[in-house]
Motif scaffolding. Structure first.
Motif: not given
Length: 395
Positions: A59, A45-46, A54-55, A57
């Motif tokens: 990604g 997720r990141d 990414n931040r 969650n």
């Protein structure tokens, strides 16, 4: 109707291989519930080139195999979390996990414990080296398995090697093999009524990806060596053109005969593969000279028209722009984005089509825990009970 409609899969996997296996069955109609620990989501997720995603969650590595899934958070180290999982298992068909071998058994969530709850359960464990054996306790990722399996040693040029693949091919091959194993177990269950334990190892998959090399070595003692863009036959290798490179694929005797005829040198065609090997250097020298006479696109178009496999060497962005891919439905596009993803994006779907009921994307990749309340409600938990689980950080 798609093949796996009515099948429920509990997906307790992370990174690429495990999630991709579950994703392939989700595309074919399975109800996949992704389970992640609260506060410690799937590391994919990141992961990806977009820091904002990414931040959030969301990604791109997660987006790749997140569609058609529901997502819940659940702390399996707590008894209350284990109780929730066991309720899920009671009504599930498949559980997939890819944690360190022995980790789920230590939690009381291994194959024997869960199959006692649901004897029809198909329990799939995906790991680096398998559940047993001298390396069973070791861990790895795609690139580590490439190093371990001999793939890196056979990749590169004679001067520059070993080199890893440019894409996480072992992860996705493992995911594809996982989907195949799950499909086989589900079909077997239709005949036997019994659940199954699947032990899938990335190392084993890496050896399958080198199957012809493995057999060649075991039969002759000759290991595959890095050869770059060259093949044992000169007519089956890459060459510089006016503006780039073209990969020739005149592999068999018929194709090499057509190639030499198309190049105006029919006398170069050989009657046997041994003759081709013996004349490799001379053929390569002639092809080096001839291929410089046209552009790579011109060679591709001309040779394909003569039924000789050939392609300009493309970058991925060029490959994705090829109208042919749109005709295949290989990529699903989320125009305008999705929850947690503000921009438009696309994801790979499946590498095959069916005449009816084939793979398709129905819903976007979920945010962390997006469906926790709905899934728990479906298991019979009341709103107050769900609130208590959340307060206790179980979900």
């Amino acid at each position: 109707m798609r093949p796996f409609e009515g099948i429920r899969i509990i997906d307790i996997t992370h990174v690429l291989a495990g999630p991709f296996a579950a994703y392939q069955l989700a595309l074919l109609g399975a109800d996949v519930i992704k389970v992640e620990p609260p506060g410690d989501p799937d590391q994919s997720r990141d992961s990806g080139p977009d820091p904002a995603l990414n931040r959030a969650n969301m990604g791109s590595y997660f987006l790749t195999q997140g569609s058609n899934k529901r997502a819940i958070t659940l702390d399996l180290k707590r008894q209350a979390g284990q109780d929730v999982l066991k309720k899920l298992v009671a009504g599930a068909d498949v559980l997939v996990e890819n944690f360190r071998p022995g980790a789920f058994e230590a939690l009381g969530l291994g194959w024997e414990a869960l199959s006692a709850i649901n004897p029809r359960l198909i329990y799939c464990s995906m790991s680096a080296f398998g559940q047993k054996g001298p390396r069973g306790v070791q861990t790895a990722y795609d690139h580590v398995i490439q190093a371990t399996s001999g793939i890196m040693a056979a990749t590169g040029t004679p001067e520059v090697n070993p080199i890893k693949f440019g894409a996480p091919a072992i992860d996705y091959a493992t995911g594809t093999m996982g989907a195949f194993a799950l499909s086989a177990a589900l079909f077997q269950r239709e005949r036997t009524g019994r659940g199954q334990r699947i032990d899938l190892a990335m190392l084993d998959v890496a050896l399958m990806m080198q199957a012809s090399h493995v057999t060649a070595f075991l039969a002759s003692g000759k290991a595959a060596k890095p050869s770059g863009n060259k093949h044992p036959q000169a007519t089956n290798s890459a060459y510089k053109t006016k503006d780039g490179m073209v990969m020739l694929g005149a592999s068999n005797l018929r194709q090499q005969k057509r190639l030499w005829a198309a190049l105006g040198r029919p006398e170069m065609a050989k009657a046997t593969n041994e003759q081709r090997l013996a004349a490799r250097d001379a053929e390569e020298s002639l092809l080096d000279e001839i291929m410089l006479n046209r552009t790579a696109d011109e060679w591709e178009e001309y040779l394909q028209s003569k039924h000789v496999p050939a392609a300009r060497v493309r970058r991925m962005e060029e490959a994705l722009a090829d109208p042919h891919l749109a005709s295949r439905g290989v990529v699903h596009r989320f125009e305008g984005g999705a929850p947690g993803v503000p921009q438009s994006f696309g994801v790979p779907v499946a590498a095959f089509t069916l005449a009816h009921g084939g793979p398709q994307v129905d819903s976007p990749p979920p945010m962390v825990g997006q469906h926790t309340d709905a899934v728990l409600s479906g298991l019979g938990y009341s709103a107050d009970e769900i609130a208590a689980l959340r307060a206790g950080k179980v979900v």
